[in-house]
Design a protein around this motif. Structure first.
Motif, PDB file in Angstrom:
ATOM      1  N   VAL A 199       0.833  -1.204   0.000  1.00  0.00           N
ATOM      2  CA  VAL A 199       0.000   0.000   0.000  1.00  0.00           C
ATOM      3  C   VAL A 199       0.867   1.254   0.000  1.00  0.00           C
ATOM      4  O   VAL A 199       0.632   2.195  -0.776  1.00  0.00           O
ATOM      5  CB  VAL A 199      -0.947  -0.001   1.219  1.00  0.00           C
ATOM      6  CG1 VAL A 199      -1.584   1.383   1.405  1.00  0.00           C
ATOM      7  CG2 VAL A 199      -2.031  -1.047   1.057  1.00  0.00           C
ATOM      8  N   ILE A 200       1.880   1.281   0.867  1.00  0.00           N
ATOM      9  CA  ILE A 200       2.761   2.449   0.939  1.00  0.00           C
ATOM     10  C   ILE A 200       3.526   2.621  -0.368  1.00  0.00           C
ATOM     11  O   ILE A 200       3.748   3.745  -0.836  1.00  0.00           O
ATOM     12  CB  ILE A 200       3.724   2.326   2.134  1.00  0.00           C
ATOM     13  CG1 ILE A 200       2.928   2.336   3.451  1.00  0.00           C
ATOM     14  CG2 ILE A 200       4.752   3.464   2.134  1.00  0.00           C
ATOM     15  CD1 ILE A 200       3.739   1.956   4.663  1.00  0.00           C
ATOM     16  N   GLY A 201       3.920   1.498  -0.972  1.00  0.00           N
ATOM     17  CA  GLY A 201       4.577   1.573  -2.263  1.00  0.00           C
ATOM     18  C   GLY A 201       3.680   2.172  -3.330  1.00  0.00           C
ATOM     19  O   GLY A 201       4.145   2.862  -4.236  1.00  0.00           O
ATOM     20  N   VAL A 202       2.375   1.930  -3.223  1.00  0.00           N
ATOM     21  CA  VAL A 202       1.412   2.441  -4.212  1.00  0.00           C
ATOM     22  C   VAL A 202       1.126   3.923  -4.002  1.00  0.00           C
ATOM     23  O   VAL A 202       1.162   4.726  -4.951  1.00  0.00           O
ATOM     24  CB  VAL A 202       0.099   1.634  -4.160  1.00  0.00           C
ATOM     25  CG1 VAL A 202      -0.990   2.315  -4.985  1.00  0.00           C
ATOM     26  CG2 VAL A 202       0.329   0.215  -4.642  1.00  0.00           C
ATOM     27  N   ILE A 203       0.832   4.326  -2.749  1.00  0.00           N
ATOM     28  CA  ILE A 203       0.404   5.707  -2.513  1.00  0.00           C
ATOM     29  C   ILE A 203       1.533   6.622  -2.067  1.00  0.00           C
ATOM     30  O   ILE A 203       1.388   7.847  -2.102  1.00  0.00           O
ATOM     31  CB  ILE A 203      -0.754   5.776  -1.489  1.00  0.00           C
ATOM     32  CG1 ILE A 203      -0.268   5.408  -0.077  1.00  0.00           C
ATOM     33  CG2 ILE A 203      -1.906   4.877  -1.906  1.00  0.00           C
ATOM     34  CD1 ILE A 203      -1.326   5.611   1.002  1.00  0.00           C
ATOM     35  N   GLY A 204       2.678   6.060  -1.625  1.00  0.00           N
ATOM     36  CA  GLY A 204       3.800   6.868  -1.184  1.00  0.00           C
ATOM     37  C   GLY A 204       3.697   7.265   0.269  1.00  0.00           C
ATOM     38  O   GLY A 204       2.637   7.158   0.896  1.00  0.00           O
ATOM     39  N   THR A 205       4.804   7.751   0.826  1.00  0.00           N
ATOM     40  CA  THR A 205       4.839   8.112   2.245  1.00  0.00           C
ATOM     41  C   THR A 205       4.075   9.395   2.547  1.00  0.00           C
ATOM     42  O   THR A 205       3.907   9.746   3.716  1.00  0.00           O
ATOM     43  CB  THR A 205       6.292   8.263   2.738  1.00  0.00           C
ATOM     44  OG1 THR A 205       6.976   9.178   1.871  1.00  0.00           O
ATOM     45  CG2 THR A 205       7.008   6.935   2.744  1.00  0.00           C
ATOM     46  N   ALA A 206       3.632  10.102   1.527  1.00  0.00           N
ATOM     47  CA  ALA A 206       2.799  11.288   1.733  1.00  0.00           C
ATOM     48  C   ALA A 206       1.391  11.069   1.194  1.00  0.00           C
ATOM     49  O   ALA A 206       0.583  11.998   1.185  1.00  0.00           O
ATOM     50  CB  ALA A 206       3.434  12.509   1.057  1.00  0.00           C
ATOM     51  N   GLY A 207       1.085   9.846   0.776  1.00  0.00           N
ATOM     52  CA  GLY A 207      -0.208   9.575   0.162  1.00  0.00           C
ATOM     53  C   GLY A 207      -1.395   9.802   1.068  1.00  0.00           C
ATOM     54  O   GLY A 207      -2.494  10.120   0.605  1.00  0.00           O
ATOM     55  N   GLY A 208      -1.194   9.637   2.378  1.00  0.00           N
ATOM     56  CA  GLY A 208      -2.298   9.806   3.313  1.00  0.00           C
ATOM     57  C   GLY A 208      -2.248  11.099   4.101  1.00  0.00           C
ATOM     58  O   GLY A 208      -2.989  11.259   5.078  1.00  0.00           O
ATOM     59  N   THR A 209      -1.382  12.029   3.701  1.00  0.00           N
ATOM     60  CA  THR A 209      -1.220  13.274   4.445  1.00  0.00           C
ATOM     61  C   THR A 209      -2.562  14.006   4.596  1.00  0.00           C
ATOM     62  O   THR A 209      -3.301  14.181   3.631  1.00  0.00           O
ATOM     63  CB  THR A 209      -0.212  14.203   3.738  1.00  0.00           C
ATOM     64  OG1 THR A 209       1.049  13.538   3.666  1.00  0.00           O
ATOM     65  CG2 THR A 209      -0.046  15.508   4.494  1.00  0.00           C
ATOM     66  N   GLY A 210      -2.837  14.416   5.826  1.00  0.00           N
ATOM     67  CA  GLY A 210      -4.078  15.134   6.111  1.00  0.00           C
ATOM     68  C   GLY A 210      -5.299  14.254   6.260  1.00  0.00           C
ATOM     69  O   GLY A 210      -6.412  14.761   6.405  1.00  0.00           O
ATOM     70  N   SER A 211      -5.088  12.934   6.252  1.00  0.00           N
ATOM     71  CA  SER A 211      -6.226  12.009   6.253  1.00  0.00           C
ATOM     72  C   SER A 211      -6.165  11.011   7.405  1.00  0.00           C
ATOM     73  O   SER A 211      -5.105  10.764   7.978  1.00  0.00           O
ATOM     74  CB  SER A 211      -6.260  11.208   4.940  1.00  0.00           C
ATOM     75  OG  SER A 211      -6.352  12.052   3.818  1.00  0.00           O
ATOM     76  N   VAL A 212      -7.327  10.439   7.685  1.00  0.00           N
ATOM     77  CA  VAL A 212      -7.431   9.247   8.521  1.00  0.00           C
ATOM     78  C   VAL A 212      -7.890   8.125   7.605  1.00  0.00           C
ATOM     79  O   VAL A 212      -8.891   8.257   6.904  1.00  0.00           O
ATOM     80  CB  VAL A 212      -8.426   9.454   9.677  1.00  0.00           C
ATOM     81  CG1 VAL A 212      -8.733   8.135  10.362  1.00  0.00           C
ATOM     82  CG2 VAL A 212      -7.866  10.457  10.681  1.00  0.00           C
ATOM     83  N   ILE A 213      -7.116   7.036   7.599  1.00  0.00           N
ATOM     84  CA  ILE A 213      -7.393   5.926   6.685  1.00  0.00           C
ATOM     85  C   ILE A 213      -8.300   4.901   7.356  1.00  0.00           C
ATOM     86  O   ILE A 213      -8.046   4.484   8.489  1.00  0.00           O
ATOM     87  CB  ILE A 213      -6.095   5.227   6.249  1.00  0.00           C
ATOM     88  CG1 ILE A 213      -5.195   6.184   5.463  1.00  0.00           C
ATOM     89  CG2 ILE A 213      -6.400   3.989   5.408  1.00  0.00           C
ATOM     90  CD1 ILE A 213      -3.830   5.596   5.131  1.00  0.00           C
ATOM     91  N   GLU A 214      -9.359   4.498   6.656  1.00  0.00           N
ATOM     92  CA  GLU A 214     -10.125   3.324   7.074  1.00  0.00           C
ATOM     93  C   GLU A 214      -9.778   2.180   6.129  1.00  0.00           C
ATOM     94  O   GLU A 214      -9.893   2.315   4.909  1.00  0.00           O
ATOM     95  CB  GLU A 214     -11.627   3.575   7.045  1.00  0.00           C
ATOM     96  CG  GLU A 214     -12.412   2.332   7.479  1.00  0.00           C
ATOM     97  CD  GLU A 214     -13.911   2.528   7.564  1.00  0.00           C
ATOM     98  OE1 GLU A 214     -14.638   1.508   7.648  1.00  0.00           O
ATOM     99  OE2 GLU A 214     -14.375   3.691   7.529  1.00  0.00           O
ATOM    100  N   TYR A 215      -9.338   1.066   6.708  1.00  0.00           N
ATOM    101  CA  TYR A 215      -9.033  -0.130   5.925  1.00  0.00           C
ATOM    102  C   TYR A 215     -10.273  -1.010   5.883  1.00  0.00           C
ATOM    103  O   TYR A 215     -10.884  -1.294   6.920  1.00  0.00           O
ATOM    104  CB  TYR A 215      -7.862  -0.899   6.549  1.00  0.00           C
ATOM    105  CG  TYR A 215      -6.574  -0.105   6.573  1.00  0.00           C
ATOM    106  CD1 TYR A 215      -5.739  -0.071   5.463  1.00  0.00           C
ATOM    107  CD2 TYR A 215      -6.196   0.611   7.698  1.00  0.00           C
ATOM    108  CE1 TYR A 215      -4.560   0.663   5.474  1.00  0.00           C
ATOM    109  CE2 TYR A 215      -5.021   1.347   7.731  1.00  0.00           C
ATOM    110  CZ  TYR A 215      -4.209   1.371   6.612  1.00  0.00           C
ATOM    111  OH  TYR A 215      -3.039   2.094   6.631  1.00  0.00           O
ATOM    112  N   ALA A 216     -10.637  -1.440   4.681  1.00  0.00           N
ATOM    113  CA  ALA A 216     -11.853  -2.241   4.516  1.00  0.00           C
ATOM    114  C   ALA A 216     -11.638  -3.264   3.409  1.00  0.00           C
ATOM    115  O   ALA A 216     -10.593  -3.301   2.758  1.00  0.00           O
ATOM    116  CB  ALA A 216     -13.034  -1.334   4.193  1.00  0.00           C
TER     117      ALA A 216
END
Length: 765
Positions: A199-216
């Motif tokens: 997942v991190i490889g796909v979105i990058g280390t800044a891919g979730g900046t400013g967000s809260v991730i829900e895994y589903a």
């Protein structure tokens, strides 16, 4: 508090709404914190702040403390006291300080003689301290782990640790909703660690900046709680504020019967509420990422960022194929640091050390997974002579359970070292460290430069992959060593020797009746506050800053890069300027200066830093990063984006993070390269240039701008809303009584609180 809302809401929305104590017009909310975990590294300055101000811990019953980062993991057979056992002076001082602080402020504490001592993010869930629907914080970025239970859990800096201790609240701005949906069937040999690396490889280390991730998705729903915790743990490595999984029957089965989980009628009441904690049909996410499970293979990192990840069957990437010059430069630097050449097959890379443990992968399921790989090799197989491998259980109870199952014997027969609980080589603040250029197969969460030891080279992977690397001496596709069902032979017979036990067999320490919450100890003593702080506040005013700007062209400047972990062993907030960018400013292993920009005149007197790379300050929650910049003399950093926790920590200390588009950062970078001054005006919200070019406007959250301009302290502001907090606590007790009060009898135990000393102790702020 729960309210009737017709609009469909996400899980994050629901927990946020349930914890808002007071809402400001600009959207800044005072959020109530249900659970607070404390360890020795990020708390000394927070407790000193309470002591200086004459304040008590507002809710001792909502706080749990332990030592984990600094503690040695070798045998404690001859342990007598922290003073005698921990040899490194600064590590010992932090552990002694925590022991003194929990006694003075009356907190539950799992010390080194308590079998429940361990990594904060393992003991919280283990004890049932972590529950669905709660807000949970800790002075550690990997607090996101607890989101696996359907809680809002995030890391905070030391100033915020003090804020929670004093008020049981935090001032927060709500983030965006992000969904990562994983559907399909994982191939054998792929587990949750591989998934989050992918997942991190796909979105990058800044891919979730400013967000809260829900895994589903079907993959997440099928996981155990331990697997969910591993994924949520590394949400911070994707730049997110937190990670979450909606609670379900798997969650409830894990929690039922744990010491601090609700009992009897309260259990039934709690489960009824917990079942409402799911995203409503039709709820909108700001960002959605959909991943096919079949696309994921056993994964391993090659560089110095968690996003530098490839399949174990792949090769080291070639920087020449990267068109972005900043990213290409970062890749070239990473390969030089890691001692790798482009296009090298990952399976050909040999390792010197193997580390299995950490808050990511130090649970019983992780150890079982690794042991099964060891048992897949022929009887009598041992790790190669050139490899040192260590197993570090995440808590004393995990260690006890693993020994009851015979896992320790499996590892020791194969040549692994069997250790005591602690953070260990995850960040190397204890004796477990890599030497320069040593290569490690690690189950930890970060592969930053120097993370596991100065000059050390880290490859992140799953426990099974790490065990395979240990047994072969090189990075290895774990799928070659899987034991199939019904497989005959010595290996299968040997595997059968593992006796699986229940974690509940070891959760036998007695819980006491709830302690009474304490109130405040008194008003702040203003005699020791900075001269430029507002009355009644310790905060620094920021209006206009002019000076030399230091140019930097590096993406993902992480907090380990800003200040290495060896400088975190301090009880003060000052004296860290010389440690700023230590590994870049010094030749490895020496005091000799490099040609890094901050070593060169006039930039050695810089007041501003301009970075063209995104995600400045990613990584740890260590507030020391902001302290070191300020101590050096830098009071403003300009960059395209910032790590969420670093941004908050900066604001708390009078360090202004200025977000500008990369094109504008490039203009200012060129000004800085030419030795020109810049001027940052917070009042007029502009960066002024002195080359005839127009000023560049920027934005700052209105509330934070107001606080910085006026030198206002968050704690003082929050205490003005004490009536709101008291009212919220009463409603909270009525709705969720299982969240109030706890204590322990054995081991370190809860020490009844004494009156907090009101004598103001001088401290360097």
């Amino acid at each position: 508090m729960p309210t009737a809302v017709s609009q469909p809401r996400t899980l994050y929305d629901k927990i946020w709404d349930d914890h808002v104590v007071h809402q400001q017009e600009d959207g800044t909310a005072l959020l109530y914190i249900d659970r607070h975990l404390v360890h020795e590294v990020t708390s000394p300055q927070a407790f000193e702040g309470l002591r200086t101000a004459g304040r008590a811990v507002r809710r001792p019953d909502c706080t749990l403390a332990t030592v984990d980062h600094n503690v040695p993991t070798f045998s404690r057979k001859n342990f007598k006291s922290v003073t005698d056992f921990i040899k490194e002076p600064d590590s010992r001082a932090q552990c002694e300080a925590l022991e003194d602080n929990v006694k003075e402020f009356g907190l539950t504490y799992f010390g080194m003689t308590d079998r429940r001592q361990g990594i904060v993010h393992i003991i919280g869930p283990e004890q049932g301290f972590t529950l669905p629907g709660i807000t949970c914080v800790c002075g550690d970025s990997h607090t996101s782990t607890h989101g696996a239970f359907g809680s809002l859990a995030f890391g905070i800096g030391t100033s915020q640790v003090e804020h929670v201790l004093a008020t049981q609240t935090l001032l927060q701005k709500k983030g965006m909703n992000m969904l990562i949906n994983i559907e399909g069937t994982l191939v054998p040999g792929v587990n949750s660690k591989d998934v989050i690396l992918h997942v991190i490889g796909v979105i990058g280390t800044a891919g979730g900046t400013g967000s809260v991730i829900e895994y589903a998705g079907s993959v997440v729903r099928a996981w155990t709680m331990e697997e969910r915790m591993s994924v949520c743990n590394m949400s911070i490595e994707a730049g997110a504020r937190a990670g979450m999984v909606a609670p379900d029957e798997i969650t409830f089965a894990y929690l039922k019967g744990r010491p601090l989980a609700p009992k009897g009628e309260e259990w039934d009441q709690a489960v009824e509420y917990w079942k409402t904690l799911r995203t409503d049909e039709g709820a909108k996410f700001d960002i959605e990422v959909h991943i096919k499970a079949e696309d994921i293979s056993p994964s391993v990192t090659w560089g110095t960022s968690p996003q530098d990840v490839v399949s174990i069957t792949g090769k080291v990437p070639d920087p020449a194929l990267e068109s972005d010059p900043i990213k290409r430069g970062a890749m070239e630097h990473a390969l030089e640091y890691m001692g790798l050449e482009a296009n090298t097959p990952m399976e050909s890379i040999t390792v010197d050390k193997v580390f299995i443990g950490s808050c990511t992968n130090g649970r019983i399921g992780d150890l079982r997974s690794a042991a099964n790989i060891v048992l897949s090799f022929p009887p009598g197989s041992r790790i190669p002579d050139h490899v040192q491998a260590m197993i570090v259980p995440g808590s004393g109870l995990v260690k006890q359970q693993a020994e009851a199952e015979g896992l320790d014997a499996v590892f020791k027969r194969a040549g692994f070292e069997w250790r005591e609980a602690g953070c260990s080589m995850c960040l190397g603040m204890n004796p477990d460290q890599l030497k320069p250029k040593e290569r490690c197969a690690s189950t930890s969460n970060r592969n930053f430069e120097g993370r596991q030891g100065a000059g050390g080279r880290t490859h992140l992977m799953s426990p099974a992959m790490a065990a395979a690397a240990a047994m072969t001496g090189h990075l290895t596709d774990v799928r070659k060593h899987l034991l199939g069902e019904g497989e005959a032979g010595d290996a299968a017979a040997q595997k059968a020797q593992i006796k699986v036990t229940s974690a509940f067999d070891y959760l036998t320490d007695e819980v006491l009746p709830p302690p009474k919450p304490q109130g405040y100890a008194g008003a702040a003593d203003e005699t020791d506050l900075p001269a430029n702080a507002a009355a009644g506040s310790s905060a620094i005013k920021f209006t206009v800053l002019r000076g030399i700007a230091a140019p930097l062209s590096i993406p993902n400047v992480d907090t380990d890069m800003i200040i290495p972990k060896q400088f975190l062993k301090t009880l003060k907030r000052t004296g860290l300027g010389n440690a700023l960018f230590w590994t870049l400013r010094r030749v490895p292993g020496t005091e000799e200066a490099t040609d890094f920009i901050l070593n060169k005149p006039p930039y050695d007197k810089a007041k501003i830093m301009v970075c063209t790379g995104e995600n400045f300050g990613c990584g740890s929650s260590r507030e020391h990063a902001a302290w070191s910049l300020l101590d050096f003399g830098i009071a403003a950093v300009i960059a395209p984006s910032f790590g969420e926790i670093f941004k908050t920590n900066s604001m708390q200390n009078g360090l202004l993070p200025v977000v500008l588009p990369q094109s504008e950062c490039q203009k200012l970078y060129e000004d800085a390269t030419n030795g020109l001054d810049l001027e940052v005006d917070l009042d007029k919200l502009e960066v002024r240039r002195f080359n005839g070019e127009p000023s560049i406007p920027f934005e700052v959250e209105p509330f934070r701008r107001h606080c910085l301009l006026n030198g206002l302290d968050d704690i003082g502001l929050t205490m003005q809303k004490d009536d709101f907090i008291v009212d919220f606590e009463q409603k909270r007790s009525d709705l969720w009584p299982w969240l109030d009060g706890f204590g322990y009898k054995k081991g370190g135990g809860r020490i009844d609180a004494k009156e907090v000393k009101k004598k103001a102790t001088k401290m360097d702020w």
